[in-house]
Design a protein around this motif. Structure first.
Motif, PDB file in Angstrom:
ATOM      1  N   ASP B  79      -0.408 -43.160  22.279  1.00 31.93           N
ATOM      2  CA  ASP B  79      -0.110 -44.543  22.111  1.00 31.93           C
ATOM      3  C   ASP B  79       1.241 -44.620  22.122  1.00 31.93           C
ATOM      4  O   ASP B  79       1.793 -45.675  22.595  1.00 31.93           O
ATOM      5  CB  ASP B  79      -1.224 -45.461  21.392  1.00 31.93           C
ATOM      6  CG  ASP B  79      -0.707 -44.782  19.847  1.00 31.93           C
ATOM      7  OD1 ASP B  79      -0.196 -43.753  19.624  1.00 31.93           O
ATOM      8  OD2 ASP B  79      -1.167 -45.853  18.973  1.00 31.93           O
ATOM      9  N   THR B  80       2.029 -43.751  21.680  1.00 31.49           N
ATOM     10  CA  THR B  80       3.572 -43.829  21.461  1.00 31.49           C
ATOM     11  C   THR B  80       4.241 -42.622  21.615  1.00 31.49           C
ATOM     12  O   THR B  80       3.703 -41.408  21.815  1.00 31.49           O
ATOM     13  CB  THR B  80       3.762 -43.948  19.781  1.00 31.49           C
ATOM     14  OG1 THR B  80       3.358 -42.879  19.023  1.00 31.49           O
ATOM     15  CG2 THR B  80       3.175 -45.348  19.231  1.00 31.49           C
ATOM     16  N   CYS B 101       2.348 -40.455  27.887  1.00 28.07           N
ATOM     17  CA  CYS B 101       2.254 -41.717  27.427  1.00 28.07           C
ATOM     18  C   CYS B 101       2.757 -42.873  28.162  1.00 28.07           C
ATOM     19  O   CYS B 101       3.584 -42.827  28.844  1.00 28.07           O
ATOM     20  CB  CYS B 101       3.119 -41.637  26.083  1.00 28.07           C
ATOM     21  SG  CYS B 101       3.321 -42.942  25.112  1.00 28.07           S
ATOM     22  N   VAL B 103       3.033 -46.086  27.417  1.00 27.74           N
ATOM     23  CA  VAL B 103       3.195 -47.452  27.166  1.00 27.74           C
ATOM     24  C   VAL B 103       4.490 -48.085  27.533  1.00 27.74           C
ATOM     25  O   VAL B 103       4.661 -49.287  27.550  1.00 27.74           O
ATOM     26  CB  VAL B 103       3.376 -47.333  25.420  1.00 27.74           C
ATOM     27  CG1 VAL B 103       4.657 -46.650  24.934  1.00 27.74           C
ATOM     28  CG2 VAL B 103       3.200 -48.592  24.683  1.00 27.74           C
ATOM     29  N   SER B 120      -0.238 -51.376  24.916  1.00 25.74           N
ATOM     30  CA  SER B 120      -1.154 -50.286  24.219  1.00 25.74           C
ATOM     31  C   SER B 120      -2.465 -49.972  25.061  1.00 25.74           C
ATOM     32  O   SER B 120      -3.005 -49.212  25.230  1.00 25.74           O
ATOM     33  CB  SER B 120      -1.198 -50.229  22.879  1.00 25.74           C
ATOM     34  OG  SER B 120       0.187 -50.004  22.291  1.00 25.74           O
ATOM     35  N   ILE B 138      -4.194 -41.699  18.873  1.00 24.39           N
ATOM     36  CA  ILE B 138      -3.707 -43.149  18.671  1.00 24.39           C
ATOM     37  C   ILE B 138      -3.251 -43.207  17.224  1.00 24.39           C
ATOM     38  O   ILE B 138      -3.903 -42.994  16.226  1.00 24.39           O
ATOM     39  CB  ILE B 138      -4.853 -44.112  18.829  1.00 24.39           C
ATOM     40  CG1 ILE B 138      -5.597 -44.001  20.176  1.00 24.39           C
ATOM     41  CG2 ILE B 138      -4.321 -45.449  18.750  1.00 24.39           C
ATOM     42  CD1 ILE B 138      -4.651 -44.214  21.415  1.00 24.39           C
ATOM     43  N   ALA B 141      -1.340 -48.042  17.451  1.00 26.09           N
ATOM     44  CA  ALA B 141      -2.048 -49.225  17.732  1.00 26.09           C
ATOM     45  C   ALA B 141      -3.398 -49.557  17.628  1.00 26.09           C
ATOM     46  O   ALA B 141      -4.195 -48.904  18.684  1.00 26.09           O
ATOM     47  CB  ALA B 141      -1.800 -49.586  19.543  1.00 26.09           C
ATOM     48  N   ALA B 144      -5.309 -50.228  21.076  1.00 24.96           N
ATOM     49  CA  ALA B 144      -5.526 -49.250  22.008  1.00 24.96           C
ATOM     50  C   ALA B 144      -6.934 -48.798  21.394  1.00 24.96           C
ATOM     51  O   ALA B 144      -7.861 -48.270  22.507  1.00 24.96           O
ATOM     52  CB  ALA B 144      -4.488 -48.269  21.859  1.00 24.96           C
TER      53      ALA B 144
END
Lengths: 210, 210
Positions: B79-80, B101, B103, B120, B138, B141, B144
Motif C-alpha cells: 500500500d505504500t 505499489c 498508490v 489505497s 498493507i 492504510a 486498503a
C-alpha cells in the motif's frame, strides 16, 4: 463494512484521538511549543507509540535551523530508501530542496568494500563531498550517525542539522547519546526506538509547518 | 569513537540481545515454531518494541501459503512505497517474484477522485484486475485492508494471503479484527501498532526463511 474513506478526515480524527489520549493518560504533560507538539504527535501518529512523548528530544534552535536550511535549498541525505520514500516530495519540491539516498549507490558499495566499513558510512563520505547545505536523516544505521559525528569533529563535513533516530540493539542508543553531546542541531529519539518511518514523519512534520 | 562496523556482526549481535531480553523479561514465553520466532524477532529488531511478542498473529497455514505463493511467482502488492522500499528485492528476484505499489499511479488517482475513495482503495481495485497469484502487504492504510476484504467477499479478488499491519488510530485495529475473522491467510498485528517498516520486516523474515 462501514469505515471513514476520506483521507483528510482520517488524519484530522487521528490527531484528535492522539490529543485525547495524551490528556487522559498524561494530564500534566506539557509540550514546549507548538512545533514540538506537532512533531511529537506526528511521531505517535506514525507508530501508535506514546513513548515518543518522553524520548523525542529536540536541541535548542534545531527546528529554526532546519527550517532555515530547507528555505535555502538544502539537500536532505537519508540513510535508507525507506526514509526517502516516506518524506513528502511535493513539499520538498515547493521549497526547491533535493533529497538523496546513496546507500544503494555503486560507488558507495565500492568504498564500503575497500575500507571495510558499512555502506551507510560510505554514503556519508560521499555526501560530504557534495556542495550545498546538508541535513542528514538517519532512521536505521548507527554507523552513519557515528560517521557524521566523526567527520564533523575532524572538520571534514558541513552539516546544518541531523534527524537522528536509528532503531535497534547495537549502537543505536549509544550513537544518539553521542549526537546529543555534540554541537550539531538535532532531533533524536533516546534509547533503542526510532526507525525510517519515524525519521520520515519528523521531516514531514517540519515540512508541514513551513 | 569505537563501534561495530560489520553489518553481519551487527545483525547477529542484535538478534542475540533480543533473545536475551525475551528470556529475562518473559521467561515463560514460547514461540509456536521456528519461523514464527524468526518473524516476531525481526519485528522487534525493526521496531525495538517487544509488544510484538503479544500482538503479532499468524493464521494457521498462512506462512506455508505465503511461501508456496512466493515460490509460484506471486506478485506482492504494497500500500505504500515505504513498504516496497524496505522489502528485499534481491531475494524477490531470485524467486522470480514481482512487487508493485500503485498508490502514486495516475490511474489510481483518477479512480479515487471519481469514486471518492482513498487512493489505497483504488490501488486494490487496480491490483484485482491483474493476473497471477497475489499477496497484499498493507502497513499503512486500513481502507486498503477493508477494500481487500470487501472485494474478496464479493468474489472480485483472488488473494493468497495478506500481511495486514496498518498502524493508527482510525480503523487500523478494527480493520485487522475484520481480517482476523476472514478466511484469508494472514499475518497481522492486533491493535493500533504496525507500520510500513513492520510490513517490510515481516515479508523479509519469510523471504530469508526460504
Amino acid at each position: 463494512m462501514n469505515y471513514i474513506k476520506n483521507p483528510r478526515e482520517i488524519e484530522v480524527k487521528s490527531f484528535e484521538i492522539i490529543g485525547e489520549i495524551i490528556k487522559e493518560t498524561r494530564p500534566n504533560y506539557k509540550f514546549k511549543n507548538d512545533i514540538e507538539e506537532k512533531i511529537i504527535k506526528r511521531c505517535i501518529h506514525t507508530t501508535a507509540d506514546f513513548d515518543y512523548l518522553d524520548i523525542l528530544k529536540i536541541s535548542k534552535g534545531a527546528i529554526d535551523k532546519i527550517i532555515d536550511s530547507l528555505k535555502s535549498n538544502a539537500i536532505i541525505y537519508t540513510d535508507t530508501n525507506m526514509a526517502l520514500s516516506g518524506i513528502n516530495k511535493r513539499k520538498l519540491n515547493e521549497l526547491g530542496c533535493n533529497i538523496k539516498c546513496f546507500v544503494a549507490d555503486e560507488e558507495v558499495a565500492k568504498i564500503a568494500k575497500e575500507k571495510r566499513i558499512t555502506r551507510s558510512m560510505a554514503a556519508v563520505e560521499l555526501a560530504a563531498k557534495e556542495k550545498g547545505r546538508k541535513i542528514f536523516v538517519i532512521g536505521n544505521a548507527p554507523t552513519a550517525l557515528y560517521k557524521i559525528l566523526e567527520m564533523k569533529e575532524e572538520g571534514k563535513l558541513d552539516v546544518d542539522a541531523v534527524v537522528g533516530v536509528p532503531v535497534g540493539f547495537v549502537g543505536a542508543a549509544e550513537s544518539k547519546d553521542e549526537l546529543e553531546k555534540s554541537d550539531i542541531p538535532y532531533i533524536l529519539s533516546k534509547g533503542r526506538k526510532g526507525g525510517s518511518n519515524l525519521a520520515a514523519a519528523i521531516v514531514n512534520a517540519v515540512l508541514y509547518s513551513i
